[in-house]
Design an enzyme around this catalytic site. Structure first.
Site, PDB file in Angstrom:
ATOM      1  CB  ALA A   8      -1.131   3.708   2.018  1.00  0.00           C
ATOM      2  CE  LYS A   9      -6.550  -0.723   3.741  1.00  0.00           C
ATOM      3  NZ  LYS A   9      -7.610  -0.086   2.951  1.00  0.00           N
ATOM      4  NE  ARG A  10       1.404   4.008  -1.793  1.00  0.00           N
ATOM      5  CZ  ARG A  10       0.356   4.774  -1.535  1.00  0.00           C
ATOM      6  NH1 ARG A  10      -0.853   4.319  -1.750  1.00  0.00           N
ATOM      7  NH2 ARG A  10       0.514   5.988  -1.055  1.00  0.00           N
TER       8      ARG A  10
END
Ligand code: GLU
Length: 303
Positions: A236-238
Site C-alpha cells: 500500500a501507499k503507506r
C-alpha cells in the site's frame, strides 16, 4: 477477430508497484498471445482528480502501450443500464432497501453461504415495497440469483468455485455497480482475457455467472499474485516509496523499475519490449512477490 486483454484501473490514486506489475503482466499476457490490449479507466467510483491522467502517464513512461483510445467507464453507463434493463425484463432483479448496517447485523440466511446477502428484500410483497419507498429509502437493485455457487476456470488457479449471491447491480445512488459494469464492458469491448490481481478472484464466479445470464461468454481469467510488504500484507501507499513518482524521486529510471518488476518475474529486461521476447506465461511465479521499499523511514528498536 483477435481477442483482447486489458488493464482497468480505478482512478482512486497513483498506481503503486503492485498495480504496475499487474499492468505489465496484463500487457505481457495479451501481447504474447497475439491479442490487442485495451485500457479502461473505471471511474464510476472513488475518483481522485488527476489520478487517471497520472496512471496513464505512468504506464506509458514504463513503455507499455495500448490499442485504440482509452475507455472511460463513466461514458458507458447507458450500456450498463441497458444490460440491467434486460435482466429486469427477464425477472432477474429486485429492489433492495437494506442499509449496509442492516445487512451486517442480520444473520446470514439459514443454509445460506457465509458472506452472502441474506435476502431480506428478495420476497417483499408489493405492499411492503410501497412502504419502504414511502419511507424514502433509496433502493439498490440486486440480481435474483438462481444459484449459490459457480465454477470458473483460471489459468493460474485452475478450477475455482465461489459464492454467487444476490449481489448489487445498481447502487442506491443509481450508479452501476462494479460487478455489472466490468462484465458488460469486457464483453462489449471484445475482451476475452482478464489478467488482474488475485484479490478479485472471489468476485469472479459472480461475474462469470452474470456474463452467462446476459448471453456473453466469459473471458479467460488469470488472477496474478499481489505484491506484499515485509509484513506479508498487500502493498500500500503507506509502505513508503512505492509509486513511480516516488521511485523516480529516489533517482531510479523507468528502465530500472521495469528491471525490478522483470526480476520479480524471474527475468532480466529493462523494457516491456525486451521482456516480451523472453516472457513465458506458463512460468509465472505462483507466489506473491514481497517488496521492501527503500526510502521508507524504518523504526529500529536499537539505540
Ligand atoms: N478497477 C478494478 C480495480 O482497480 C479492477 C477491475 C478488474 O480488473 O476487473 O481494482
Amino acid at each position: 477477430m483477435i481477442g483482447a486483454g486489458r488493464f482497468a484501473p480505478s482512478p482512486s490514486g497513483d498506481l503503486h508497484l503492485g498495480n504496475l506489475r499487474t499492468a505489465l503482466l496484463a500487457w505481457l499476457f495479451a501481447r504474447t498471445t497475439g491479442r490487442a490490449f485495451a485500457l479502461r479507466v473505471e471511474d464510476l467510483d472513488r475518483v481522485r482528480p488527476g489520478a487517471a491522467e497520472r496512471q496513464l502517464a505512468d504506464l506509458a513512461a514504463l513503455g507499455l502501450d495500448w490499442d485504440g483510445p482509452v475507455t472511460w467507464q463513466s461514458h458507458r453507463v447507458d450500456r450498463h443500464h441497458a444490460a440491467i434493463d434486460r435482466l429486469t425484463e427477464a425477472g432477474l432483479t429486485y429492489e433492495c432497501y437494506c442499509t449496509r448496517r442492516e445487512i451486517q447485523q442480520s444473520a446470514t440466511a439459514p443454509h445460506g453461504p457465509m458472506g452472502a446477502y441474506p435476502g431480506a428484500c428478495r420476497d417483499l410483497t408489493d405492499a411492503e415495497r410501497a412502504v419502504r419507498r414511502a419511507e424514502g429509502r433509496p433502493a439498490a437493485l440486486r440480481l435474483r440469483s438462481g444459484i449459490n455457487e459457480f465454477e470458473i476456470a483460471d489459468e493460474l488457479h485452475g478450477r475455482y468455485r465461489g459464492l454467487v449471491d444476490d449481489f448489487v447491480l445498481r447502487r442506491g445512488d443509481g450508479t452501476p455497480a462494479y460487478n455489472l459494469a466490468v462484465v458488460v464492458d469486457d464483453a462489449e469491448q471484445g475482451i476475452d482475457q482478464v489478467v488482474r490481481g488475485d484479490d478479485l478472484l472471489p468476485s469472479t464466479p459472480r461475474q462469470a455467472y452474470l456474463a452467462a445470464l446476459l448471453g456473453f461468454s466469459a473471458p479467460r481469467y488469470v488472477h496474478v499474485p499481489l505484491v506484499l510488504n515485509h509484513a506479508g500484507k498487500r502493498l500500500a501507499k503507506r509502505d513508503g516509496a512505492v509509486t513511480l513518482a516516488d521511485r523516480l524521486a529516489l533517482g531510479e529510471t523507468p528502465g530500472q523499475i521495469v528491471a525490478l518488476l522483470a526480476d520479480s518475474l524471474g527475468y532480466r529486461a529493462h523494457s516491456p519490449a525486451e521482456l516480451l521476447e523472453v516472457f513465458r506465461p506458463e512460468s509465472l511465479p505462483g507466489q506473491p512477490w514481497t517488496f521492501e521499499p527503500l526510502g521508507v523511514v524504518q523504526y529500529s528498536g536499537n539505540p
